[in-house]
Design a protein around this motif. Structure first.
Motif, PDB file in Angstrom:
ATOM      1  N   THR A 191       0.797  -1.228   0.000  1.00 18.07           N
ATOM      2  CA  THR A 191       0.000   0.000   0.000  1.00 18.07           C
ATOM      3  C   THR A 191       0.829   1.277   0.000  1.00 18.07           C
ATOM      4  O   THR A 191       0.279   2.373   0.044  1.00 18.07           O
ATOM      5  N   ASP A 192       2.159   1.148  -0.055  1.00 21.35           N
ATOM      6  CA  ASP A 192       3.015   2.323  -0.128  1.00 21.35           C
ATOM      7  C   ASP A 192       3.131   2.753  -1.589  1.00 21.35           C
ATOM      8  O   ASP A 192       3.707   2.037  -2.411  1.00 21.35           O
ATOM      9  N   PHE A 193       2.582   3.921  -1.897  1.00 22.37           N
ATOM     10  CA  PHE A 193       2.598   4.414  -3.272  1.00 22.37           C
ATOM     11  C   PHE A 193       4.015   4.464  -3.842  1.00 22.37           C
ATOM     12  O   PHE A 193       4.230   4.230  -5.021  1.00 22.37           O
ATOM     13  N   HIS A 194       5.018   4.747  -3.015  1.00 25.93           N
ATOM     14  CA  HIS A 194       6.390   4.889  -3.483  1.00 25.93           C
ATOM     15  C   HIS A 194       7.122   3.560  -3.621  1.00 25.93           C
ATOM     16  O   HIS A 194       8.256   3.535  -4.100  1.00 25.93           O
ATOM     17  N   ALA A 195       6.491   2.465  -3.226  1.00 23.30           N
ATOM     18  CA  ALA A 195       7.120   1.144  -3.365  1.00 23.30           C
ATOM     19  C   ALA A 195       7.298   0.834  -4.850  1.00 23.30           C
ATOM     20  O   ALA A 195       6.460   1.190  -5.679  1.00 23.30           O
ATOM     21  N   SER A 196       8.403   0.168  -5.167  1.00 28.05           N
ATOM     22  CA  SER A 196       8.616  -0.243  -6.552  1.00 28.05           C
ATOM     23  C   SER A 196       9.041  -1.705  -6.628  1.00 28.05           C
ATOM     24  O   SER A 196       9.436  -2.184  -7.681  1.00 28.05           O
ATOM     25  N   SER A 197       8.956  -2.410  -5.480  1.00 32.12           N
ATOM     26  CA  SER A 197       9.289  -3.828  -5.480  1.00 32.12           C
ATOM     27  C   SER A 197       8.756  -4.480  -4.211  1.00 32.12           C
ATOM     28  O   SER A 197       8.383  -3.801  -3.257  1.00 32.12           O
ATOM     29  N   CYS A 198       8.743  -5.795  -4.235  1.00 31.34           N
ATOM     30  CA  CYS A 198       8.443  -6.593  -3.048  1.00 31.34           C
ATOM     31  C   CYS A 198       9.245  -7.879  -3.169  1.00 31.34           C
ATOM     32  O   CYS A 198       9.742  -8.203  -4.245  1.00 31.34           O
ATOM     33  N   VAL A 199       9.386  -8.603  -2.074  1.00 29.86           N
ATOM     34  CA  VAL A 199      10.112  -9.878  -2.100  1.00 29.86           C
ATOM     35  C   VAL A 199       9.115 -10.987  -1.826  1.00 29.86           C
ATOM     36  O   VAL A 199       8.554 -11.091  -0.736  1.00 29.86           O
ATOM     37  N   ALA A 200       8.862 -11.790  -2.847  1.00 37.06           N
ATOM     38  CA  ALA A 200       7.971 -12.942  -2.717  1.00 37.06           C
ATOM     39  C   ALA A 200       8.735 -14.027  -1.968  1.00 37.06           C
ATOM     40  O   ALA A 200       9.823 -14.421  -2.372  1.00 37.06           O
ATOM     41  N   THR A 201       8.175 -14.479  -0.852  1.00 37.96           N
ATOM     42  CA  THR A 201       8.852 -15.478  -0.023  1.00 37.96           C
ATOM     43  C   THR A 201       8.081 -16.785  -0.028  1.00 37.96           C
ATOM     44  O   THR A 201       6.963 -16.865  -0.530  1.00 37.96           O
ATOM     45  N   ASP A 202       8.696 -17.809   0.546  1.00 43.26           N
ATOM     46  CA  ASP A 202       8.089 -19.133   0.650  1.00 43.26           C
ATOM     47  C   ASP A 202       7.707 -19.703  -0.713  1.00 43.26           C
ATOM     48  O   ASP A 202       6.695 -20.372  -0.850  1.00 43.26           O
ATOM     49  N   MET A 203       8.540 -19.440  -1.707  1.00 45.73           N
ATOM     50  CA  MET A 203       8.278 -19.945  -3.054  1.00 45.73           C
ATOM     51  C   MET A 203       8.991 -21.289  -3.200  1.00 45.73           C
ATOM     52  O   MET A 203      10.205 -21.367  -3.009  1.00 45.73           O
ATOM     53  N   PRO A 204       8.261 -22.364  -3.524  1.00 46.96           N
ATOM     54  CA  PRO A 204       8.898 -23.671  -3.686  1.00 46.96           C
ATOM     55  C   PRO A 204       9.943 -23.652  -4.802  1.00 46.96           C
ATOM     56  O   PRO A 204       9.707 -23.099  -5.868  1.00 46.96           O
ATOM     57  N   GLY A 205      11.107 -24.239  -4.531  1.00 44.07           N
ATOM     58  CA  GLY A 205      12.175 -24.306  -5.517  1.00 44.07           C
ATOM     59  C   GLY A 205      11.875 -25.320  -6.606  1.00 44.07           C
ATOM     60  O   GLY A 205      10.974 -26.143  -6.488  1.00 44.07           O
ATOM     61  N   GLY A 206      12.640 -25.234  -7.680  1.00 47.26           N
ATOM     62  CA  GLY A 206      12.502 -26.176  -8.784  1.00 47.26           C
ATOM     63  C   GLY A 206      11.336 -25.868  -9.701  1.00 47.26           C
ATOM     64  O   GLY A 206      11.008 -26.660 -10.569  1.00 47.26           O
ATOM     65  N   LYS A 207      10.696 -24.716  -9.537  1.00 50.32           N
ATOM     66  CA  LYS A 207       9.563 -24.328 -10.380  1.00 50.32           C
ATOM     67  C   LYS A 207       9.871 -23.014 -11.065  1.00 50.32           C
ATOM     68  O   LYS A 207      10.660 -22.220 -10.580  1.00 50.32           O
ATOM     69  N   GLU A 208       9.199 -22.809 -12.198  1.00 45.65           N
ATOM     70  CA  GLU A 208       9.270 -21.528 -12.886  1.00 45.65           C
ATOM     71  C   GLU A 208       8.045 -20.712 -12.510  1.00 45.65           C
ATOM     72  O   GLU A 208       6.951 -21.252 -12.363  1.00 45.65           O
ATOM     73  N   TYR A 209       8.241 -19.404 -12.386  1.00 44.75           N
ATOM     74  CA  TYR A 209       7.158 -18.487 -12.068  1.00 44.75           C
ATOM     75  C   TYR A 209       7.215 -17.288 -12.991  1.00 44.75           C
ATOM     76  O   TYR A 209       8.299 -16.866 -13.406  1.00 44.75           O
ATOM     77  N   GLN A 210       6.056 -16.746 -13.294  1.00 43.10           N
ATOM     78  CA  GLN A 210       5.997 -15.451 -13.954  1.00 43.10           C
ATOM     79  C   GLN A 210       5.098 -14.556 -13.110  1.00 43.10           C
ATOM     80  O   GLN A 210       4.273 -15.053 -12.344  1.00 43.10           O
TER      81      GLN A 210
END
Length: 130
Positions: free
Chosen positions: A58-77
């Motif tokens: 919700t921070d208007f000035h944010a330009s990124s986030c860190v997606a966590t708990d992502m299972p390895g060995g997979k591709e994501y878009q």
């Protein structure tokens, strides 16, 4: 209507940094950024979901986030969009980022290294076990 571009790069184990660029918001009264991920398995694309670490941006000035708990060995878009109080002013979802493969989760004694390559718009990286 606002416009958004999204890209992703591998971060710490099991995480990906998703960043976006927002163009003029015009009549948008900003509420939040909506970041969604989809797993890719060959031609099959999973259902969109908001990854941990990228909810309630919700921070208007944010330009990124860190997606966590992502299972390895997979591709994501990833896609990102701006949600506005006036829904007609909300952006469409960005074009999907280039698919990013998280490395296979290493064994507890394994060391990993990250190789990062970039293109004009999308930054991607891969992790390999040594």
């Amino acid at each position: 209507e606002a416009e958004v571009e999204a890209d992703a790069e591998e971060g710490e184990k099991g995480s990906l940094r998703i960043s976006w660029t927002v163009y003029p918001l015009n009549d948008c009264w900003f509420l939040t950024y909506l970041v969604e991920a989809q797993s890719i398995d060959g031609d099959a694309v999973g259902e969109p979901f908001t990854p941990s670490g990228c909810t309630q941006v919700t921070d208007f000035h944010a330009s990124s986030c860190v997606a966590t708990d992502m299972p390895g060995g997979k591709e994501y878009q990833f896609t990102a969009k701006v949600l506005c109080k006036n829904t007609a002013a909300s952006s469409l979802a960005s074009e999907a980022s280039v698919a990013v493969r998280l490395g296979t989760p290493p064994s507890p004694n394994a060391q990993t290294s990250t190789t990062i390559s970039s293109t004009t718009i999308i930054t991607t990286s891969t992790t390999t076990e040594d």
